[in-house]
Write an enzyme that holds these catalytic residues in place. Sequence first.
Site, PDB file in Angstrom:
ATOM      1  N   ARG A 210       0.840  -1.206   0.000  1.00 13.00           N
ATOM      2  CA  ARG A 210       0.000   0.000   0.000  1.00 13.00           C
ATOM      3  C   ARG A 210       0.872   1.252   0.000  1.00 13.00           C
ATOM      4  NH1 ARG A 210      -4.089  -0.729   4.886  1.00 13.00           N
ATOM      5  NH2 ARG A 210      -4.617   1.415   4.282  1.00 13.00           N
ATOM      6  N   CYS A 275      -1.312   6.264   8.799  1.00  9.34           N
ATOM      7  CA  CYS A 275      -1.725   5.024   8.150  1.00  9.34           C
ATOM      8  C   CYS A 275      -2.903   5.361   7.239  1.00  9.34           C
ATOM      9  CB  CYS A 275      -2.060   3.937   9.171  1.00  9.34           C
ATOM     10  SG  CYS A 275      -3.387   4.368  10.321  1.00  9.34           S
TER      11      CYS A 275
END
Length: 301
Positions: A210, A275
Amino acid sequence: FPRHVSFFARKMSSRASPAKERSPLISPASLHQILNNNNSPTKNRLSLIDASWYLPNINRDPRTEHHRARIPGAWFFDIDEVCDKNTTLPHMLPTPQEFAEALARSGATPKDHFVVYDSSGHYVASARLWWMLRYFGYPHISVLDGGLPSWEAQGYALETAPNSSKISQQKEFLPPTPQRSLLKTFEEMEKNVKEKGLSFLVVDARPEPRFKGEVDEPRAGLRRGHIPYSISVPFMSLLERVDEKGTFRFLPEVSLQKKLHSAGITEEKPIVVTCGSGVTAAVVALGFALCGNPNVSIYDG
């Protein structure tokens, strides 16, 4: 590497008071002893919280699981319920008043020793609530080491009787004072990018694919990639599996230090963890705390 070790040592000696040097983790054995003897190491009343939470694509209902089985005496805290309702972003920080009211409804008091756990075994939501409690200034907080899987693996009992979840009749206690240094805003993050990362170091807790933009984000509509001038420290890289049942623990402190050093954390500048939505970032923040630096910030966005 010696420079890295001294970096964390200086953080501990210059920023942490003796009370904060106590590990933020509590073992299942210690929690079991407290529950049996009503003897918290902080000498404060225990408030045990199940903060379990999962991404929508995991297809698990933590509230239902809590009512089905939980550590005796635990109450459920929902980070998707106690949050800022004036934004479309998920589980952003609530106001101090809203947070205080949520604790008051459970019967908790500001002086309690809060012990938080979750059922993921990866510290995900328990670390998030640990950070929320710290941000709002509550002094006595522990995270159950290994979470519910570790509690069960060590053979301790679960409470399975129906949980009434009665609303406390106690008076609402005063809103806490946020510890502003533990939070970074969008404006501060944007300014840091314009300064090419000179103000603080951004640490990304998401899995590396990611971070690199190789896969889609789990939430539809989010762009791939990462914030410029950030480095990757996947939260799972700070954990190790300890049994076949899915119990995880943080790496030993020296191994944590090596892992963070190898990721590029060698400079003495403030650290901000990010995040996807501010949850797994708290696991990395907890890892820093275990290395003696409890004062890293989180970008809640």
